[in-house]
Design an enzyme around this catalytic site. Structure first.
Site, PDB file in Angstrom:
ATOM      1  N   LYS A 148      24.173  31.354  46.302  1.00 22.90           N
ATOM      2  CA  LYS A 148      24.598  31.304  44.907  1.00 22.90           C
ATOM      3  C   LYS A 148      26.051  30.866  44.854  1.00 22.90           C
ATOM      4  O   LYS A 148      26.915  31.508  45.452  1.00 22.90           O
ATOM      5  CB  LYS A 148      24.440  32.684  44.251  1.00 22.90           C
ATOM      6  CG  LYS A 148      24.895  32.738  42.794  1.00 22.90           C
ATOM      7  CD  LYS A 148      24.756  34.150  42.254  1.00 22.90           C
ATOM      8  CE  LYS A 148      25.231  34.244  40.820  1.00 22.90           C
ATOM      9  NZ  LYS A 148      25.142  35.636  40.298  1.00 22.90           N
ATOM     10  N   ARG A 209      14.936  41.520  35.603  1.00 19.87           N
ATOM     11  CA  ARG A 209      16.151  41.777  36.390  1.00 19.87           C
ATOM     12  C   ARG A 209      16.741  43.129  36.006  1.00 19.87           C
ATOM     13  O   ARG A 209      17.232  43.870  36.855  1.00 19.87           O
ATOM     14  CB  ARG A 209      17.156  40.652  36.149  1.00 19.87           C
ATOM     15  CG  ARG A 209      18.411  40.685  37.025  1.00 19.87           C
ATOM     16  CD  ARG A 209      19.155  39.386  36.804  1.00 19.87           C
ATOM     17  NE  ARG A 209      20.540  39.416  37.191  1.00 19.87           N
ATOM     18  CZ  ARG A 209      21.021  38.997  38.344  1.00 19.87           C
ATOM     19  NH1 ARG A 209      20.185  38.540  39.266  1.00 19.87           N
ATOM     20  NH2 ARG A 209      22.310  39.020  38.609  1.00 19.87           N
ATOM     21  N   TYR A 241      25.479  50.268  32.288  1.00 22.63           N
ATOM     22  CA  TYR A 241      24.527  51.180  32.931  1.00 22.63           C
ATOM     23  C   TYR A 241      25.192  52.461  33.419  1.00 22.63           C
ATOM     24  O   TYR A 241      24.537  53.309  34.015  1.00 22.63           O
ATOM     25  CB  TYR A 241      23.845  50.483  34.107  1.00 22.63           C
ATOM     26  CG  TYR A 241      23.008  49.298  33.695  1.00 22.63           C
ATOM     27  CD1 TYR A 241      21.774  49.474  33.077  1.00 22.63           C
ATOM     28  CD2 TYR A 241      23.464  48.001  33.904  1.00 22.63           C
ATOM     29  CE1 TYR A 241      21.011  48.380  32.684  1.00 22.63           C
ATOM     30  CE2 TYR A 241      22.708  46.898  33.521  1.00 22.63           C
ATOM     31  CZ  TYR A 241      21.485  47.102  32.915  1.00 22.63           C
ATOM     32  OH  TYR A 241      20.731  46.014  32.532  1.00 22.63           O
TER      33      TYR A 241
END
Length: 242
Positions: A148, A209, A241
């Site tokens: 990535k 995801r 989160y």
């Protein structure tokens, strides 16, 4: 076109009642739309709005599966997908763990299934999945090398996912056509078709995801560890989160 309904249903393992329901919904669909195009599909979807939401979702799910079958079998030139309405209960499920064990069951969309599993099990992005080369997969060690933005990271694979990859790992890329990786549009079509088949049309690559992240948090993993596994440079996007 009606003979395609029989071919479609024969591919699915359905109870007698389910077969009858599929047949009724799809025959009604074909009679109403006539020629399949954007306009006829919009009119068909509009005609369902007076029905209960559960009935709309059943009919639209069946039609979406059938549309993918027609496209895959070259009955139609273009791939179409109808939007399935969400109810309040579905919207409230965002941020909650979902039981997606159905993803491990066999599918008429095997490539879409593998894409979904790679996102759900390892949080990979569609662009990362499409760049995976067969040489990046080390089945013996159950690891996968993912690139990535020029940076590579090692992803641990579960035994079940390793087995799935072993069945489809051939050629240069994991997902390829004539030695070149498929486009992102192709990947999203495959994923959408699979999710529709499993009655999870309200999900997406992004929500899968998120399911990966929620599962990691349930296993008491830190946001820093999750960010590292996702290839993120910081935990900024994961702060919600906490």
């Amino acid at each position: 076109m009606k003979e395609a309904i029989d071919q479609f249903i024969q591919q699915k393992q359905l109870s007698k009642n389910s077969r009858l329901a599929y047949t009724y919904d799809l025959e009604q669909f074909l009679e109403q739309v006539g020629t399949i195009n954007d306009t006829s599909l919009r009119l068909y979807q509009s005609s369902l709005q007076s029905l209960k939401l559960s009935v709309q979702k059943r009919k639209l799910s069946a039609v979406n599966q059938f549309l993918y079958f027609l496209y895959n079998q070259k009955y139609i030139e273009h791939y179409y997908k109808l939007n399935i309405p969400k109810d309040q209960k579905e919207n409230s499920s965002q941020g909650s763990l979902l039981d997606l064990s159905v993803f491990w069951q066999e599918s008429q969309v095997p490539q879409g299934r593998l894409i979904a599993l790679l996102i759900l099990e390892n949080g990979l992005l569609p662009s990362e999945i499409l760049s995976i080369k067969v040489a990046d997969i080390q089945l013996d060690f159950q690891i996968l090398s993912v690139e990535k933005a020029g940076q590579k990271r090692i992803v641990q694979l579960s035994s079940k996912l390793t087995e799935e990859l072993s069945r489809m790992a051939s050629g240069t890329y994991l997902f390829e056509k004539k030695g070149k990786p498929y486009s992102r549009q192709w990947a999203f079509r495959q994923l959408e078709a699979f999710l529709s088949e499993k009655g999870q049309a309200g999900l997406s690559a992004q929500s899968l995801r998120e399911q990966y992240i929620l599962r990691q948090l349930k296993d008491k993993r830190s946001l820093h560890d999750i960010a590292r596994d996702l290839g993120l440079k910081s935990i900024t996007t994961l702060e919600k989160y906490r």
